[in-house]
Design an enzyme around this catalytic site. Structure first.
Site, PDB file in Angstrom:
ATOM      1  N   ASP A 117       0.848  -1.190   0.000  1.00 53.49           N
ATOM      2  CA  ASP A 117       0.000   0.000   0.000  1.00 53.49           C
ATOM      3  C   ASP A 117       0.887   1.244   0.000  1.00 53.49           C
ATOM      4  O   ASP A 117       1.888   1.311   0.724  1.00 53.49           O
ATOM      5  CB  ASP A 117      -0.927  -0.002   1.217  1.00 53.49           C
ATOM      6  CG  ASP A 117      -2.071   0.979   1.073  1.00 53.49           C
ATOM      7  OD1 ASP A 117      -3.224   0.529   0.952  1.00 53.49           O
ATOM      8  OD2 ASP A 117      -1.816   2.211   1.062  1.00 53.49           O
ATOM      9  N   ILE A 118       0.513   2.227  -0.826  1.00 56.14           N
ATOM     10  CA  ILE A 118       1.327   3.441  -0.960  1.00 56.14           C
ATOM     11  C   ILE A 118       1.265   4.304   0.302  1.00 56.14           C
ATOM     12  O   ILE A 118       2.160   5.136   0.536  1.00 56.14           O
ATOM     13  CB  ILE A 118       0.860   4.240  -2.208  1.00 56.14           C
ATOM     14  CG1 ILE A 118       1.968   5.127  -2.735  1.00 56.14           C
ATOM     15  CG2 ILE A 118      -0.407   5.025  -1.935  1.00 56.14           C
ATOM     16  CD1 ILE A 118       1.687   5.712  -4.114  1.00 56.14           C
ATOM     17  N   ASN A 125     -12.974  -3.052   2.474  1.00 51.97           N
ATOM     18  CA  ASN A 125     -13.841  -1.890   2.663  1.00 51.97           C
ATOM     19  C   ASN A 125     -14.869  -1.869   1.537  1.00 51.97           C
ATOM     20  O   ASN A 125     -14.546  -2.203   0.392  1.00 51.97           O
ATOM     21  CB  ASN A 125     -13.020  -0.599   2.634  1.00 51.97           C
ATOM     22  CG  ASN A 125     -12.078  -0.505   3.815  1.00 51.97           C
ATOM     23  OD1 ASN A 125     -12.415  -0.918   4.921  1.00 51.97           O
ATOM     24  ND2 ASN A 125     -10.891   0.038   3.597  1.00 51.97           N
ATOM     25  N   HIS A 144     -10.341  -5.193  -3.245  1.00 49.10           N
ATOM     26  CA  HIS A 144      -8.994  -5.498  -2.760  1.00 49.10           C
ATOM     27  C   HIS A 144      -9.090  -5.853  -1.284  1.00 49.10           C
ATOM     28  O   HIS A 144      -9.885  -5.274  -0.546  1.00 49.10           O
ATOM     29  CB  HIS A 144      -8.042  -4.315  -2.975  1.00 49.10           C
ATOM     30  CG  HIS A 144      -8.600  -3.019  -2.533  1.00 49.10           C
ATOM     31  ND1 HIS A 144      -9.523  -2.311  -3.273  1.00 49.10           N
ATOM     32  CD2 HIS A 144      -8.406  -2.293  -1.408  1.00 49.10           C
ATOM     33  CE1 HIS A 144      -9.861  -1.203  -2.639  1.00 49.10           C
ATOM     34  NE2 HIS A 144      -9.198  -1.176  -1.494  1.00 49.10           N
TER      35      HIS A 144
HETATM   36  P1  AMP Z   1      -9.666   1.462   0.081  1.00 45.80           P
HETATM   37  O1  AMP Z   1      -9.730   2.780   0.794  1.00 45.80           O
HETATM   38  O2  AMP Z   1     -10.110   0.285   0.908  1.00 45.80           O
HETATM   39  O3  AMP Z   1     -10.373   1.528  -1.254  1.00 45.80           O
HETATM   40  O4  AMP Z   1      -8.136   1.174  -0.191  1.00 45.80           O
HETATM   41  C1  AMP Z   1      -7.437   1.730  -1.241  1.00 45.80           C
HETATM   42  C2  AMP Z   1      -5.989   1.677  -0.860  1.00 45.80           C
HETATM   43  O5  AMP Z   1      -5.211   1.879  -2.016  1.00 45.80           O
HETATM   44  C3  AMP Z   1      -5.571   2.749   0.155  1.00 45.80           C
HETATM   45  O6  AMP Z   1      -5.078   2.115   1.326  1.00 45.80           O
HETATM   46  C4  AMP Z   1      -4.503   3.537  -0.593  1.00 45.80           C
HETATM   47  O7  AMP Z   1      -3.445   3.947   0.240  1.00 45.80           O
HETATM   48  C5  AMP Z   1      -4.041   2.537  -1.640  1.00 45.80           C
HETATM   49  N1  AMP Z   1      -3.455   3.118  -2.837  1.00 45.80           N
HETATM   50  C6  AMP Z   1      -3.904   4.171  -3.555  1.00 45.80           C
HETATM   51  N2  AMP Z   1      -3.101   4.396  -4.619  1.00 45.80           N
HETATM   52  C7  AMP Z   1      -2.132   3.446  -4.577  1.00 45.80           C
HETATM   53  C8  AMP Z   1      -1.002   3.143  -5.387  1.00 45.80           C
HETATM   54  N3  AMP Z   1      -0.701   3.862  -6.488  1.00 45.80           N
HETATM   55  N4  AMP Z   1      -0.205   2.111  -5.026  1.00 45.80           N
HETATM   56  C9  AMP Z   1      -0.476   1.382  -3.928  1.00 45.80           C
HETATM   57  N5  AMP Z   1      -1.540   1.609  -3.125  1.00 45.80           N
HETATM   58  C10 AMP Z   1      -2.352   2.625  -3.430  1.00 45.80           C
END
Ligand code: AMP
Length: 114
Positions: free
Chosen positions: A30-31, A87, A100
């Protein structure tokens, strides 16, 4: 159809720190990590939310948990413990509409979640 952010990662159009991949599932860091270990386990099939799962998708969900189990073991989280989270929609805190599974570990989590 516009590609989801995660499809762009799958297609190597956006960089990510990929830790696992097979023909159906990818996992990357996760970023914006919320724990020392924070991985996302993502099916290559685009399913926007858990509400959109069809009967044929439940085997894939099982495979995502199999990957979570493996990655938890690989990161030495099996004994100390970890959390897995899907989520869904706004109240669930979903921001990327391509399902995810979050795998979080390396610290103690609270319950109930915020
Ligand atoms: P959600 O809020 O459950 O939809 O989770 C989305 C997740 O994606 C969040 O924890 C973000 O930090 C993560 N995210 C968003 N952009 C990226 C990216 N480019 N690479 C890796 N993780 C990401």
């Amino acid at each position: 159809m516009t590609k989801t952010l995660f499809t762009k990662i799958i297609d190597r159009e956006i960089p990510a720190d990929i830790v696992y991949e097979d023909n159906e599932i990818i996992s990357f860091k996760d970023i914006n990590p919320q724990a020392p270990i924070h991985l996302l386990i993502v099916p290559k099939k685009v399913i926007p939310t858990l509400n959109d799962l069809d009967a044929e998708d439940f085997e894939l969900i099982g495979k995502m948990f199999k990957v979570a189990q493996k990655l938890a073991k690989d990161n030495n989280l099996s004994v100390s413990g970890f959390r897995t989270v899907f989520n869904c929609n706004e109240d669930g805190g979903q921001t990327v509409y391509h399902i995810h599974l979050h795998l979080l570990g390396g610290r103690q989590f609270q319950w109930p979640p915020g």
